[in-house]
Scaffold this active site. Structure first.
Site, PDB file in Angstrom:
ATOM      1  N   HIS A 151       1.539  11.127  55.066  1.00 24.45           N
ATOM      2  CA  HIS A 151       0.841   9.926  55.559  1.00 24.45           C
ATOM      3  C   HIS A 151      -0.488  10.315  56.199  1.00 24.45           C
ATOM      4  CE1 HIS A 151       5.072   8.044  56.241  1.00 24.45           C
ATOM      5  NE2 HIS A 151       4.536   7.418  55.199  1.00 24.45           N
TER       6      HIS A 151
ATOM      7  N   SER B 286       9.511   9.938  54.833  1.00 24.55           N
ATOM      8  CA  SER B 286      10.075   9.844  56.191  1.00 24.55           C
ATOM      9  C   SER B 286      11.592   9.990  56.142  1.00 24.55           C
ATOM     10  CB  SER B 286       9.719   8.495  56.826  1.00 24.55           C
ATOM     11  OG  SER B 286       8.329   8.361  56.940  1.00 24.55           O
TER      12      SER B 286
ATOM     13  N   ARG C  94       2.909   8.823  45.526  1.00 26.98           N
ATOM     14  CA  ARG C  94       3.465  10.164  45.315  1.00 26.98           C
ATOM     15  C   ARG C  94       3.875  10.259  43.852  1.00 26.98           C
ATOM     16  NH1 ARG C  94       7.532   9.295  50.152  1.00 26.98           N
ATOM     17  NH2 ARG C  94       7.616   7.404  48.923  1.00 26.98           N
TER      18      ARG C  94
ATOM     19  N   LYS D 248      14.727  -2.371  57.773  1.00 30.51           N
ATOM     20  CA  LYS D 248      14.611  -1.300  56.776  1.00 30.51           C
ATOM     21  C   LYS D 248      15.630  -0.182  57.027  1.00 30.51           C
ATOM     22  CE  LYS D 248      11.397   1.407  54.208  1.00 30.51           C
ATOM     23  NZ  LYS D 248      10.154   2.138  54.176  1.00 30.51           N
TER      24      LYS D 248
HETATM   25  O1  PNS Z   1       6.390   2.404  54.609  1.00 33.58           O
HETATM   26  P1  PNS Z   1       6.618   1.382  53.550  1.00 33.58           P
HETATM   27  O2  PNS Z   1       8.048   0.964  53.494  1.00 33.58           O
HETATM   28  O3  PNS Z   1       6.110   1.798  52.215  1.00 33.58           O
HETATM   29  O4  PNS Z   1       5.746   0.106  53.967  1.00 33.58           O
HETATM   30  C1  PNS Z   1       5.966  -1.105  53.350  1.00 33.58           C
HETATM   31  C2  PNS Z   1       5.094  -2.196  53.987  1.00 33.58           C
HETATM   32  C3  PNS Z   1       5.283  -2.235  55.479  1.00 33.58           C
HETATM   33  C4  PNS Z   1       3.658  -1.932  53.647  1.00 33.58           C
HETATM   34  C5  PNS Z   1       5.568  -3.532  53.346  1.00 33.58           C
HETATM   35  O5  PNS Z   1       6.937  -3.692  53.541  1.00 33.58           O
HETATM   36  C6  PNS Z   1       4.818  -4.731  53.905  1.00 33.58           C
HETATM   37  O6  PNS Z   1       3.689  -4.990  53.518  1.00 33.58           O
HETATM   38  N1  PNS Z   1       5.466  -5.485  54.825  1.00 33.58           N
HETATM   39  C7  PNS Z   1       4.890  -6.647  55.442  1.00 33.58           C
HETATM   40  C8  PNS Z   1       5.497  -7.929  54.856  1.00 33.58           C
HETATM   41  C9  PNS Z   1       4.783  -8.343  53.594  1.00 33.58           C
HETATM   42  O7  PNS Z   1       3.606  -8.621  53.571  1.00 33.58           O
HETATM   43  N2  PNS Z   1       5.546  -8.390  52.470  1.00 33.58           N
HETATM   44  C10 PNS Z   1       4.995  -8.820  51.202  1.00 33.58           C
HETATM   45  C11 PNS Z   1       4.397  -7.682  50.413  1.00 33.58           C
HETATM   46  S1  PNS Z   1       5.200  -7.630  48.893  1.00 33.58           S
END
Ligand code: PNS
Length: 162
Positions: free
Chosen positions: A17, A130, A92, A41
């Site tokens: 990250h 993570s 990745r 999550k």
């Molecule tokens: O670390 P991650 O799990 O790859 O992050 C995912 C994240 C936080 C970027 C994604 O879950 C997100 O954008 N969450 C906010 C809610 C949202 O906007 N969801 C719609 C996008 S499809």
């Protein structure tokens, strides 16, 4: 002024990250790291959102144009509120592609003015996540180098990692 947004759960932030954040910081005037609260999550995050924000703040002290904020809304709404026009995600191995492709397409559907940009992980971090870091730490393995030093210390406290 161009502001980019690096979103994620960051539970915890890894060296992979951090590499993406550093590379985004070199491309944008300002880079905002958005830490999703993500209470659901994987059975709930190990670190609280405040801890995750603090760990990233410590690990990005050398980057003056990076700042960190939590969010608990749609990503595009957070981007709009903070004046960020580009979402930056790390990619990745191919395994990331399906999920990232879906999120980018849905975010575009929600707000087509916000662009999604992908930065390829360097080979060293291609298989770093993570969850893998937490699994190693839970079993007492060394996470040095896989995460910033301050995160290794935090994992040691939380899980007894070496
Ligand atoms: O670390 P991650 O799990 O790859 O992050 C995912 C994240 C936080 C970027 C994604 O879950 C997100 O954008 N969450 C906010 C809610 C949202 O906007 N969801 C719609 C996008 S499809």
């Amino acid at each position: 002024m161009k502001r980019g947004l690096c979103p994620g759960t960051f539970d915890p932030v890894t060296s992979g990250h951090l590499d993406i954040i550093e590379r985004a910081a070199a491309l944008f005037d300002e880079t905002l790291v958005g830490v999703a609260v993500s209470p659901d999550k994987g059975g709930g995050p190990l670190f609280s959102v405040d801890q995750r924000v603090a760990l990233i703040e410590e690990a990005t002290q050398h980057l003056p144009n990076v700042f960190v904020q939590p969010f608990d809304t749609l990503l595009v709404d957070f981007a709009k509120r903070e004046g960020a026009t580009v979402i930056i995600k790390g990619l990745r191995a191919v395994t990331d592609f399906e999920r990232e492709f879906q999120m980018a397409a849905l975010n575009w559907r929600l707000d087509s003015k916000i662009e999604t940009m992908f930065i390829m992980a360097i080979p060293e971090y291609m298989y770093l996540s993570s969850s893998a870091v937490k699994e190693i730490a839970r079993h007492g393995g060394s996470v040095r180098g896989l995460v910033p030093d301050n995160v290794a210390v935090a994992l040691e406290r939380a899980l007894g990692a070496r």
